[in-house]
Design a protein around this motif. Structure first.
Motif, PDB file in Angstrom:
ATOM      1  N   ALA A 318       0.819  -1.213   0.000  1.00 27.77           N
ATOM      2  CA  ALA A 318       0.000   0.000   0.000  1.00 27.77           C
ATOM      3  C   ALA A 318       0.852   1.262   0.000  1.00 27.77           C
ATOM      4  N   GLU A 319       1.935   1.257   0.790  1.00 28.38           N
ATOM      5  CA  GLU A 319       2.762   2.470   0.885  1.00 28.38           C
ATOM      6  C   GLU A 319       3.487   2.772  -0.422  1.00 28.38           C
ATOM      7  N   ASN A 322       0.658   3.934  -3.079  1.00 32.45           N
ATOM      8  CA  ASN A 322       0.198   5.299  -2.798  1.00 32.45           C
ATOM      9  C   ASN A 322       1.158   6.366  -3.304  1.00 32.45           C
TER      10      ASN A 322
END
Length: 362
Positions: A318-319, A322
């Motif tokens: 996710a990081e 994003n």
């Protein structure tokens, strides 16, 4: 670093004269076993203990993390010489049998050039089936690693309303920076993207040339060096470049100050590919490096550098996800998958750019 375009064959031949032949030891591709298990490949690569790359510097697409991983996991040391795509092919060619470089990263149009010149070692990575057919040579002589899409990078300190489209860019009063399309694949695809937005295609670049001709006639076309220093100084208003470069610059300088946008009418994407020197001094380390680059971890490393992984089956943390623009930004993007038409267009583009765009610049 700027990657020079594949107009390239003449440039490659000229540049090949620049490099002196090396007397270093070499391994002939005829004696290299390219059908090893991963365990066998690792054992042979560890024995070599070194990989020498060209055009794969730490600062481009987060190569630094991949080289660190290869050192940590396999004990293989790494060195790189930063080169353009044309220079990489020339290096392979001029070295001859006394190869000094193992592996390179070049614009996709240079893959067929390297094959035509008989410069590369065929190797089908263990992730072969996960790579799209348009992004690999059928024999493994070049293999796609990641891709970029043309974007706008806007300094909001200089430009109040960041352009969202090619129409916005045309109606602005600010400078538009495009690196010389006679030299850079990145900028050639900028012209292609503008062409696609105005009814053109990979075989019809005229609308893109007409578009930039108008900007040149307005006195707004610029070719400043696009780097962290020039961006910090406010020397760039709006730049047309790869999204992974734009996002990297944005975050290195000031995320709140710069805006990155994929033009809404149309954009163009292209991949960069791995080529292994037929006369690599460390062929097994080069093969292992290609394997690692195409592994889940290697693909995630590239995404950390804002480049889109060539493997669509890799799940990004996710990081990392994003950090990239959302998929919705890319709905009008065209992937070039048939390079026969584009290679002909690219070969004609330098002269056309000089005649139709630069000749009208104010």
């Amino acid at each position: 670093m700027k990657r020079f375009s594949s107009l390239g064959i003449i440039t490659v031949l000229i540049l090949s004269l620049v490099f002196s032949l090396s007397a270093c030891s070499q391994s002939s591709s005829k004696s290299v076993d390219t059908n090893l298990s991963h365990k066998e490949l690792v054992a042979k690569a560890k024995k070599e203990g070194k990989v020498v790359s060209v055009g794969m510097p730490d600062s481009w697409a987060n190569w630094v993390e991949t080289w660190k991983d290869i050192k940590t996991n396999y004990g293989i040391n790494h060195t790189d010489t930063d080169m353009s795509s044309a220079e990489e092919i020339a290096k392979f060619k001029s070295d001859g049998k006394n190869g000094t470089a193992d592996i390179g990263d070049v614009g996709v149009s240079f893959g067929p050039v390297a094959v035509k010149e008989n410069l590369v070692l065929p190797y089908k990575t263990h992730y072969w089936n996960s790579i799209p057919s348009w992004a690999k040579d059928k024999d493994g002589k070049w293999v796609g690693e990641y891709y970029g899409t043309i974007a706008f990078l806007t300094d909001k300190k200089n430009v109040k309303n960041a352009p969202k489209s090619w129409a916005d860019l045309m109606s602005g009063k600010y400078k538009v920076d495009v690196f010389d399309p006679t030299k850079a694949t990145e900028s050639q695809f900028g012209v292609l993207a503008a062409s696609l937005a105005n009814g053109g295609s990979a075989s019809n670049i005229k609308p893109g040339l007409a578009y930039f001709k108008k900007i040149a006639q307005q006195g707004r076309l610029s070719s400043n060096k696009i780097d962290v220093s020039s961006l910090e100084k406010g020397e760039i208003d709006v730049a047309v470049l790869w999204d992974f470069n734009a996002l990297g610059y944005r975050d290195q300088v000031d995320r709140s100050r710069f805006e990155v946008t994929i033009p809404k009418e149309a954009s163009a994407s292209s991949c960069y590919v791995s080529v292994i020197n037929k006369n690599a001094p460390h062929p097994y380390s080069a093969m292992l490096a290609r394997d690692y680059i195409l592994s889940d971890k290697g693909q995630i490393n590239l995404a950390k550098g804002y480049a889109r992984p060539i493997r669509s089956d890799v799940k990004l943390p996710a990081e990392v996800k994003n950090k990239l623009l959302p998929a919705s930004e890319y709905k009008t993007t065209t992937h070039i998958t048939d390079y026969k038409d584009w290679d002909k267009t690219a070969a004609a583009l330098p002269q056309l750019w000089q005649q139709e765009v630069m000749a009208n610049a104010k």
